[in-house]
Write an enzyme that holds these catalytic residues in place. Sequence first.
Site, PDB file in Angstrom:
ATOM      1  N   ASP A 125       0.803  -1.145   0.053  1.00 19.36           N
ATOM      2  CA  ASP A 125       0.046  -0.039   0.028  1.00 19.36           C
ATOM      3  C   ASP A 125       1.005   1.296  -0.085  1.00 19.36           C
ATOM      4  O   ASP A 125       1.196   2.089   1.087  1.00 19.36           O
ATOM      5  CB  ASP A 125      -0.837  -0.101   1.258  1.00 19.36           C
ATOM      6  CG  ASP A 125      -1.908   1.257   1.302  1.00 19.36           C
ATOM      7  OD1 ASP A 125      -2.086   1.699   0.171  1.00 19.36           O
ATOM      8  OD2 ASP A 125      -2.628   1.413   2.189  1.00 19.36           O
ATOM      9  N   GLY A 126       1.360   1.595  -1.080  1.00 20.78           N
ATOM     10  CA  GLY A 126       2.366   2.717  -1.270  1.00 20.78           C
ATOM     11  C   GLY A 126       1.345   3.884  -2.231  1.00 20.78           C
ATOM     12  O   GLY A 126       1.998   5.079  -2.267  1.00 20.78           O
ATOM     13  N   LYS A 127       0.211   3.522  -2.592  1.00 21.29           N
ATOM     14  CA  LYS A 127      -0.737   4.726  -3.254  1.00 21.29           C
ATOM     15  C   LYS A 127       0.232   5.482  -4.126  1.00 21.29           C
ATOM     16  O   LYS A 127       0.470   6.454  -4.285  1.00 21.29           O
ATOM     17  CB  LYS A 127      -1.052   5.719  -2.301  1.00 21.29           C
ATOM     18  CG  LYS A 127      -1.875   4.860  -1.138  1.00 21.29           C
ATOM     19  CD  LYS A 127      -2.634   5.825  -0.256  1.00 21.29           C
ATOM     20  CE  LYS A 127      -3.900   4.961   0.430  1.00 21.29           C
ATOM     21  NZ  LYS A 127      -3.089   4.098   1.431  1.00 21.29           N
ATOM     22  N   ARG A 128       1.015   4.696  -5.306  1.00 17.59           N
ATOM     23  CA  ARG A 128       1.738   5.340  -6.009  1.00 17.59           C
ATOM     24  C   ARG A 128       0.924   5.903  -7.365  1.00 17.59           C
ATOM     25  O   ARG A 128       0.017   5.466  -7.937  1.00 17.59           O
ATOM     26  CB  ARG A 128       3.041   4.198  -6.654  1.00 17.59           C
ATOM     27  CG  ARG A 128       3.797   3.677  -5.572  1.00 17.59           C
ATOM     28  CD  ARG A 128       4.380   4.601  -4.897  1.00 17.59           C
ATOM     29  NE  ARG A 128       5.744   3.940  -4.297  1.00 17.59           N
ATOM     30  CZ  ARG A 128       6.097   4.202  -2.819  1.00 17.59           C
ATOM     31  NH1 ARG A 128       5.037   4.790  -1.956  1.00 17.59           N
ATOM     32  NH2 ARG A 128       6.745   3.533  -2.173  1.00 17.59           N
TER      33      ARG A 128
END
Lengths: 302, 302
Positions: free
Chosen positions: A111-114
């Site tokens: 979950d890095g929301k890139r």
Amino acid sequence: MNFADKLSEKILKTNSRVIVGLDPHLDKFPKGILEEHDILNKNIYENGESLERASDAVMHFNRIVIDVIYENACGVKLQSALYEALGIAGMEVMADTLRLASNYDLLTIVDGKRGDISSSMKGYLSAYFSESGNAPFECDAITVNPYMGRDVISVFNNALTSWGKGLFVLIRTSNPSASEIQNVSLESGEKFYEYIGKQLNTWGSDYIGQYGYSCIGSVVGLTAVEEAIKIREILRNAYLLLPGFGPQGGDLSIVKDMSDKNGLGFLIVSARWGLFENIGTDFKNSIKNNIKKLQLLINKFI
Amino acid sequence: MNFADKLSEKILKTNSRVIVGLDPHLDKFPKGILEEHDILNKNIYENGESLERASDAVMHFNRIVIDVIYENACGVKLQSALYEALGIAGMEVMADTLRLASNYDLLTIVDGKRGDISSSMKGYLSAYFSESGNAPFECDAITVNPYMGRDVISVFNNALTSWGKGLFVLIRTSNPSASEIQNVSLESGEKFYEYIGKQLNTWGSDYIGQYGYSCIGSVVGLTAVEEAIKIREILRNAYLLLPGFGPQGGDLSIVKDMSDKNGLGFLIVSARWGLFENIGTDFKNSIKNNIKKLQLLINKFI
């Protein structure tokens, strides 16, 4: 196998829709683990050496959690910010935790929301996904931010069609300030998050598996009930990853509106709740029981 | 010192508005460096060992670039995706490059476009910023994605007011699909990117330094001329970080509309152009000359 099919079969096999958030909030860790790694009541960000000890503590905790939850959860989600905060040692723990969870047959989500231009998204592709399974931070799916438009997903075509990988794109997030951007009213009469939902419906349409779901799912906060129900209507073919249960105030009764008739189509994230809250003297058993309890609570509504 | 003031003084001292993008596109690297590290014509993503050699090549190249550009640029921007792609060794190179650039008195920006709930943004805060200068990936500023609203900046208050740190928040990006999200028309009659610009004007108002600029700047693609001019009108107090020059088609004449009367208020990013394009047999001299040429080209318009 198509990621959405892999996810559907894992849900049916475990009868669990729980994704456990392995988010190393060290200030909430069991005291015994902090003591053992000599970081209790210490400012771990003071020097590199304590970051290494803190990372060891995180790996220690993650090993225990994975071992007690794997029968009652279908996967884990790692919040990459909290691993990056621990520097190189933390990134090693992220990679090791992903490998370990995968060995336990848990689905893994970073979950890095890139979200970036195509040439940069290629970098994230190489970091998280490969055909051989040997990417530095190999996982089954990552979270993606749609602010820059379709370019954020275009480089993943092979990963989605041939490597069994998935994406979860943000639509309506669970945080307090989400509405100031995502609920803005458009000229068309719809809200901004509804517009994003419709875009995602198009983006995901090329990647639908045999259970009727796309490899491009979506992130929708459990705290935004009205929005989640509208998004479910717009996005019939997307797996909805629902964070915000517990401390953030999310309500599980929404599950009845998220689930299809086979109990598929959604995932509930348990992060702070279950791992750091409702913990008794025996934290291993507490975590095991909490996740099992959540599994059953969810299943009541499907 | 306030980040925006530090940036203004650096610009005035060097008479340069160039930010050099240290984005390790290995396929575009000088052949000699690839040969020396035994990665020429090899699929570096095959195994961990070649990722280490590739990372060595990146550090080698970055050392040369920093040494030839530091007199004609005011800072460097590292695209974090391309370091993450190289795994642990790549993240080490990112940290080492940031330290090296800082030793050369260059301002350092990590371009990761992060955006998350507050408890996760705290992780990014610890990863990139500290009071002591010892964060794992210590830098002067990071790029931030505004999709989740004001929560993405709230944890940085101390970093902005007391630690001399800055943020550049995305408004209108340089990629082809940017307009499908950022140019959507709102009920209010404005475009979505204008709305974001107005939000940022409010977010940044608490952090304005003596040169009249806020520590919260903004990212605006050089490829979107009309939008950039509107954003400049909305955001008088924000440093605009302008990527998209060169391969993406950005035009420098826009500088006259971005600059204040002292030649402050904006930064032009040179990434692929200058480092990988217009390169002769002596790549060191080519890079040095390209960046110097860009510095002068920009200054013609201020």
